[in-house]
Design an enzyme around this catalytic site. Structure first.
Site, PDB file in Angstrom:
ATOM      1  N   SER A 147       0.876  -1.186   0.000  1.00  0.00           N
ATOM      2  CA  SER A 147       0.000   0.000   0.000  1.00  0.00           C
ATOM      3  C   SER A 147       0.902   1.221   0.000  1.00  0.00           C
ATOM      4  O   SER A 147       1.218   1.793   1.021  1.00  0.00           O
ATOM      5  CB  SER A 147      -0.910  -0.009   1.231  1.00  0.00           C
ATOM      6  OG  SER A 147      -0.171   0.112   2.422  1.00  0.00           O
ATOM      7  N   HIS A 187      -3.309  -6.096   2.969  1.00  0.00           N
ATOM      8  CA  HIS A 187      -2.395  -7.130   3.473  1.00  0.00           C
ATOM      9  C   HIS A 187      -3.074  -8.458   3.788  1.00  0.00           C
ATOM     10  O   HIS A 187      -2.453  -9.367   4.325  1.00  0.00           O
ATOM     11  CB  HIS A 187      -1.682  -6.638   4.747  1.00  0.00           C
ATOM     12  CG  HIS A 187      -0.804  -5.452   4.502  1.00  0.00           C
ATOM     13  ND1 HIS A 187      -0.331  -4.645   5.506  1.00  0.00           N
ATOM     14  CD2 HIS A 187      -0.298  -4.934   3.338  1.00  0.00           C
ATOM     15  CE1 HIS A 187       0.416  -3.679   4.995  1.00  0.00           C
ATOM     16  NE2 HIS A 187       0.441  -3.833   3.687  1.00  0.00           N
ATOM     17  N   GLN A 203      -6.237  -1.529   7.559  1.00  0.00           N
ATOM     18  CA  GLN A 203      -5.100  -2.391   7.223  1.00  0.00           C
ATOM     19  C   GLN A 203      -4.407  -3.050   8.422  1.00  0.00           C
ATOM     20  O   GLN A 203      -3.986  -4.198   8.346  1.00  0.00           O
ATOM     21  CB  GLN A 203      -4.089  -1.548   6.433  1.00  0.00           C
ATOM     22  CG  GLN A 203      -2.886  -2.284   5.930  1.00  0.00           C
ATOM     23  CD  GLN A 203      -1.991  -1.373   5.090  1.00  0.00           C
ATOM     24  OE1 GLN A 203      -2.270  -1.134   3.931  1.00  0.00           O
ATOM     25  NE2 GLN A 203      -0.934  -0.860   5.684  1.00  0.00           N
ATOM     26  N   GLU A 204      -4.244  -2.282   9.515  1.00  0.00           N
ATOM     27  CA  GLU A 204      -3.460  -2.829  10.631  1.00  0.00           C
ATOM     28  C   GLU A 204      -4.093  -2.516  11.976  1.00  0.00           C
ATOM     29  O   GLU A 204      -4.490  -1.381  12.237  1.00  0.00           O
ATOM     30  CB  GLU A 204      -2.039  -2.233  10.611  1.00  0.00           C
ATOM     31  CG  GLU A 204      -1.339  -2.504   9.297  1.00  0.00           C
ATOM     32  CD  GLU A 204       0.018  -1.812   9.178  1.00  0.00           C
ATOM     33  OE1 GLU A 204       0.566  -1.369  10.204  1.00  0.00           O
ATOM     34  OE2 GLU A 204       0.510  -1.719   8.049  1.00  0.00           O
ATOM     35  N   GLU A 213       1.796  -9.345   7.275  1.00  0.00           N
ATOM     36  CA  GLU A 213       2.697  -8.912   8.343  1.00  0.00           C
ATOM     37  C   GLU A 213       2.627  -9.831   9.556  1.00  0.00           C
ATOM     38  O   GLU A 213       3.047  -9.469  10.660  1.00  0.00           O
ATOM     39  CB  GLU A 213       2.411  -7.457   8.714  1.00  0.00           C
ATOM     40  CG  GLU A 213       2.689  -6.528   7.534  1.00  0.00           C
ATOM     41  CD  GLU A 213       2.635  -5.047   7.861  1.00  0.00           C
ATOM     42  OE1 GLU A 213       2.215  -4.689   8.980  1.00  0.00           O
ATOM     43  OE2 GLU A 213       3.016  -4.246   6.984  1.00  0.00           O
ATOM     44  N   ASP A 241      -3.550   1.352  11.600  1.00  0.00           N
ATOM     45  CA  ASP A 241      -3.130   1.976  10.342  1.00  0.00           C
ATOM     46  C   ASP A 241      -4.318   1.848   9.404  1.00  0.00           C
ATOM     47  O   ASP A 241      -4.619   0.754   8.908  1.00  0.00           O
ATOM     48  CB  ASP A 241      -1.887   1.295   9.755  1.00  0.00           C
ATOM     49  CG  ASP A 241      -1.437   1.985   8.462  1.00  0.00           C
ATOM     50  OD1 ASP A 241      -2.073   2.993   8.084  1.00  0.00           O
ATOM     51  OD2 ASP A 241      -0.462   1.515   7.846  1.00  0.00           O
ATOM     52  N   GLU A 243      -2.697   5.879  12.124  1.00  0.00           N
ATOM     53  CA  GLU A 243      -1.834   6.190  10.976  1.00  0.00           C
ATOM     54  C   GLU A 243      -2.688   6.353   9.720  1.00  0.00           C
ATOM     55  O   GLU A 243      -3.656   5.602   9.524  1.00  0.00           O
ATOM     56  CB  GLU A 243      -0.844   5.028  10.830  1.00  0.00           C
ATOM     57  CG  GLU A 243       0.143   5.152   9.686  1.00  0.00           C
ATOM     58  CD  GLU A 243       1.054   3.913   9.649  1.00  0.00           C
ATOM     59  OE1 GLU A 243       1.311   3.298  10.712  1.00  0.00           O
ATOM     60  OE2 GLU A 243       1.488   3.561   8.546  1.00  0.00           O
ATOM     61  N   ASP A 279       2.132   8.400   7.107  1.00  0.00           N
ATOM     62  CA  ASP A 279       2.960   7.420   6.388  1.00  0.00           C
ATOM     63  C   ASP A 279       2.960   7.823   4.905  1.00  0.00           C
ATOM     64  O   ASP A 279       3.881   8.487   4.439  1.00  0.00           O
ATOM     65  CB  ASP A 279       2.382   6.019   6.627  1.00  0.00           C
ATOM     66  CG  ASP A 279       2.978   4.955   5.717  1.00  0.00           C
ATOM     67  OD1 ASP A 279       4.004   5.214   5.081  1.00  0.00           O
ATOM     68  OD2 ASP A 279       2.407   3.835   5.631  1.00  0.00           O
ATOM     69  N   LYS A 313      10.078   4.991   6.769  1.00  0.00           N
ATOM     70  CA  LYS A 313      10.352   3.805   5.953  1.00  0.00           C
ATOM     71  C   LYS A 313      11.487   4.193   5.011  1.00  0.00           C
ATOM     72  O   LYS A 313      11.248   4.912   4.028  1.00  0.00           O
ATOM     73  CB  LYS A 313       9.118   3.433   5.136  1.00  0.00           C
ATOM     74  CG  LYS A 313       7.931   2.917   5.947  1.00  0.00           C
ATOM     75  CD  LYS A 313       6.710   2.835   5.044  1.00  0.00           C
ATOM     76  CE  LYS A 313       5.610   1.978   5.634  1.00  0.00           C
ATOM     77  NZ  LYS A 313       4.344   2.093   4.841  1.00  0.00           N
ATOM     78  N   HIS A 339       9.044  -1.171   9.126  1.00  0.00           N
ATOM     79  CA  HIS A 339       9.283  -2.183   8.087  1.00  0.00           C
ATOM     80  C   HIS A 339       8.350  -1.901   6.911  1.00  0.00           C
ATOM     81  O   HIS A 339       7.615  -0.908   6.918  1.00  0.00           O
ATOM     82  CB  HIS A 339       8.990  -3.578   8.658  1.00  0.00           C
ATOM     83  CG  HIS A 339       7.526  -3.774   8.985  1.00  0.00           C
ATOM     84  ND1 HIS A 339       6.941  -4.997   9.168  1.00  0.00           N
ATOM     85  CD2 HIS A 339       6.502  -2.862   9.149  1.00  0.00           C
ATOM     86  CE1 HIS A 339       5.658  -4.859   9.424  1.00  0.00           C
ATOM     87  NE2 HIS A 339       5.375  -3.592   9.427  1.00  0.00           N
ATOM     88  N   ARG A 340       8.326  -2.780   5.903  1.00  0.00           N
ATOM     89  CA  ARG A 340       7.307  -2.777   4.872  1.00  0.00           C
ATOM     90  C   ARG A 340       6.574  -4.114   4.946  1.00  0.00           C
ATOM     91  O   ARG A 340       7.040  -5.056   5.572  1.00  0.00           O
ATOM     92  CB  ARG A 340       7.913  -2.620   3.464  1.00  0.00           C
ATOM     93  CG  ARG A 340       8.666  -1.342   3.202  1.00  0.00           C
ATOM     94  CD  ARG A 340       7.884  -0.071   3.474  1.00  0.00           C
ATOM     95  NE  ARG A 340       6.643   0.100   2.754  1.00  0.00           N
ATOM     96  CZ  ARG A 340       6.427   1.018   1.809  1.00  0.00           C
ATOM     97  NH1 ARG A 340       7.400   1.835   1.456  1.00  0.00           N
ATOM     98  NH2 ARG A 340       5.241   1.150   1.223  1.00  0.00           N
ATOM     99  N   SER A 341       5.446  -4.192   4.235  1.00  0.00           N
ATOM    100  CA  SER A 341       4.699  -5.457   4.299  1.00  0.00           C
ATOM    101  C   SER A 341       5.455  -6.589   3.592  1.00  0.00           C
ATOM    102  O   SER A 341       5.310  -7.754   3.936  1.00  0.00           O
ATOM    103  CB  SER A 341       3.294  -5.279   3.725  1.00  0.00           C
ATOM    104  OG  SER A 341       3.351  -4.676   2.458  1.00  0.00           O
ATOM    105  N   LYS A 371       7.631  -0.078  14.268  1.00  0.00           N
ATOM    106  CA  LYS A 371       6.506  -0.899  13.801  1.00  0.00           C
ATOM    107  C   LYS A 371       7.103  -1.949  12.883  1.00  0.00           C
ATOM    108  O   LYS A 371       7.639  -1.621  11.825  1.00  0.00           O
ATOM    109  CB  LYS A 371       5.536   0.038  13.092  1.00  0.00           C
ATOM    110  CG  LYS A 371       4.564  -0.596  12.158  1.00  0.00           C
ATOM    111  CD  LYS A 371       3.559   0.421  11.635  1.00  0.00           C
ATOM    112  CE  LYS A 371       3.436   0.278  10.148  1.00  0.00           C
ATOM    113  NZ  LYS A 371       2.197   0.788   9.583  1.00  0.00           N
TER     114      LYS A 371
HETATM  115  P1  PGA Z   1       3.138  -1.318   3.098  1.00  0.00           P
HETATM  116  O1  PGA Z   1       2.323  -1.267   4.452  1.00  0.00           O
HETATM  117  O2  PGA Z   1       4.522  -1.714   3.424  1.00  0.00           O
HETATM  118  O3  PGA Z   1       2.383  -2.319   2.293  1.00  0.00           O
HETATM  119  O4  PGA Z   1       3.080   0.075   2.514  1.00  0.00           O
HETATM  120  C1  PGA Z   1       2.817  -0.743   5.624  1.00  0.00           C
HETATM  121  C2  PGA Z   1       2.115   0.512   6.019  1.00  0.00           C
HETATM  122  O5  PGA Z   1       1.228   1.013   5.286  1.00  0.00           O
HETATM  123  O6  PGA Z   1       2.441   1.084   7.037  1.00  0.00           O
HETATM  124 ZN    ZN Z   2       0.891   2.800   6.781  1.00  0.00          ZN
END
Ligand code: PGA
Ligand code: ZN
Length: 418
Positions: free
Chosen positions: A41, A154, A162-163, A204, A241, A284, A312, A337, A365-367, A388
């Site tokens: 994302s 994810h 998402q999270e 994740e 998130d 987020e 983000d 990131k 991190h990333r997904s 994170k």
């Molecule tokens: P991504 O997700 O690594 O797929 O972008 C992580 C996030 O959105 O924080």
């Molecule tokens: Zn994010």
């Protein structure tokens, strides 16, 4: 100590997608390698990730062009460069690329070298990476934000957010925070089984059950926290998130799984209702990266809840964007990131700018991840407030938590949190 050789190769990330690994050999013959992650994302202002686009390999996602950029363009320029001159190495690559978004050489190529250089510099002087970047007395451990329930891009369940993260803010140490997170993770698994939900996991490492609603996800996580013997909100708080950029088009948010449409105001009210009902201390991307008015509304509605508003996709680890946002009073924390911007030097600039404006920073991190642990060292070295890096499960996530525990156990007097 000077760089003798730089060689990149294509390896796989945690989603069976190719990524770039770089190996730097120094004059003394010792070699150091690092690899880069990839997002699903992504923010539209992120630096460019170079992919081959050749449908015959990995569905077009090969990284041979990025590997070639390292081997035939970056390597010849950097061979002979002093390895401890990390900002000089990054600056050279930025100039070599010559574009604002690293579209020439690719942020994946450049970051693989930037990461490997940081690791090689630390090896060359015999100092751990976190101490090389943070100084001999670096001793502050970040608070983990552990993503234990996955949705959005994810996971293939019906959850649009998402999270869903647990944040062990009441722990005394990083190791205790990891233990608390792991215990809640196991308890959540048992609860999901008991209620007949799937315990399959998302990208994740968090569970990805199909649930009646996002409120249900939050309530079952709170139940797991309490059942594991902790107080939700005191020992362990929650973070979301929303990844709202994924939903935004033509001024409207369309939650893809639920099929519901909302304007900014309605989305902010929805988020506010969750923050009021559950012990959420961090949200987020509660508005899309291009919906700056939505960010202002979010700040107005959530401002007095004390909830952290994390940018983000909004900031994409770009110091200039952080400064612009901060001057407009948008958000209150920056997700960091390194691959959104392409070098460690520039990721650090984003952190410095965040702290200049009183914003918190969260290493991330990333997904799509590898077993690389550079971000754990950078979180301690740059003293980010949080980190994170997914669920306390799946090795590409756990590698970072384990590295943090190793760092903490080697410190004379580690501090947890801030
Ligand atoms: P991504 O997700 O690594 O797929 O972008 C992580 C996030 O959105 O924080
Ligand atoms: Zn994010």
């Amino acid at each position: 100590m000077k760089i003798k050789a730089i060689r990149a190769r294509e390896i796989l990330d945690s989603r069976a997608t190719p990524t770039v690994e770089c190996e730097i050999t120094l004059e003394d013959g010792r070699a150091y390698s690092a690899s880069v992650p990839a997002g699903a994302s992504k923010g539209q202002h992120e630096a460019l990730e170079l992919r081959d686009g050749d449908p015959r390999r990995y569905g077009g996602k090969g990284t041979l062009a990025a590997v070639n950029a390292v081997n035939s363009i970056i390597a010849p320029t950097l061979i002979g460069h002093e390895i401890t001159d990390l900002t000089g190495i990054d600056r050279t690559m930025i100039a070599l690329d010559g574009t604002r978004n690293k579209s020439n050489l690719g942020a994946n190529s450049i970051l693989s070298v930037s990461f490997a250089a940081a690791r090689a510099a630390s090896g060359s002087v015999g100092v751990p990476l976190y101490a090389l970047v943070g100084g001999a007395y670096a001793d502050r451990m970040p608070i983990p934000m552990m993503n234990i329930l996955n949705g959005g891009a994810h996971a293939t369940n019906n959850i649009d957010i998402q999270e869903f993260m647990i944040i062990p803010c009441g722990a005394d140490s990083l190791a205790e925070a990891v233990r608390m997170g792991a215990e809640v993770y196991h308890t959540l698994r048992s609860l999901l089984i008991k209620h007949g939900y799937s315990t399959g996991v998302g990208d994740e490492g968090g569970f990805a059950p199909t649930l009646a609603s996002e409120a249900k996800a939050l309530s079952i996580i709170c139940e797991a926290i309490e059942k594991a013997g902790y107080r939700a909100g005191t020992d362990i708080a929650l973070g979301l998130d929303v990844a709202a950029s994924e939903w935004y088009s033509d001024g409207v948010y369309t939650l893809p799984k639920r099929g519901e449409r909302m304007n900014s105001e309605q989305l902010c009210d929805y988020i506010l209702s969750l923050v009021r009902d559950y012990p959420i201390i961090s949200v987020e991307d509660g508005a899309a990266d291009v919906d700056l008015d939505g960010w202002v509304t979010l700040g107005r509605k959530l401002g007095d809840t004390g909830c952290l508003l994390v940018g983000d996709d909004l900031f994409v680890t770009d110091a200039d964007r952080v400064a612009e946002g901060a001057l407009r009073g948008i958000a209150s924390a920056v997700l960091v990131k390194p691959n959104q911007i392409g070098t460690v030097t520039e990721a650090y600039a984003a952190i410095r700018t965040a702290s200049h404006f009183g914003y918190k920073s969260i290493m991330s991190h990333r997904s799509g991840e590898t077993e690389d642990t550079v971000i754990a060292d950078l979180a301690v070295g740059f003293a980010t407030h949080y980190i994170k890096t997914g669920a306390p499960s799946r090795s590409e996530r756990v590698a970072k938590y384990n590295r943090l525990m190793r760092i903490e156990s080697s410190l004379f007097s580690p501090k947890y949190g801030f």
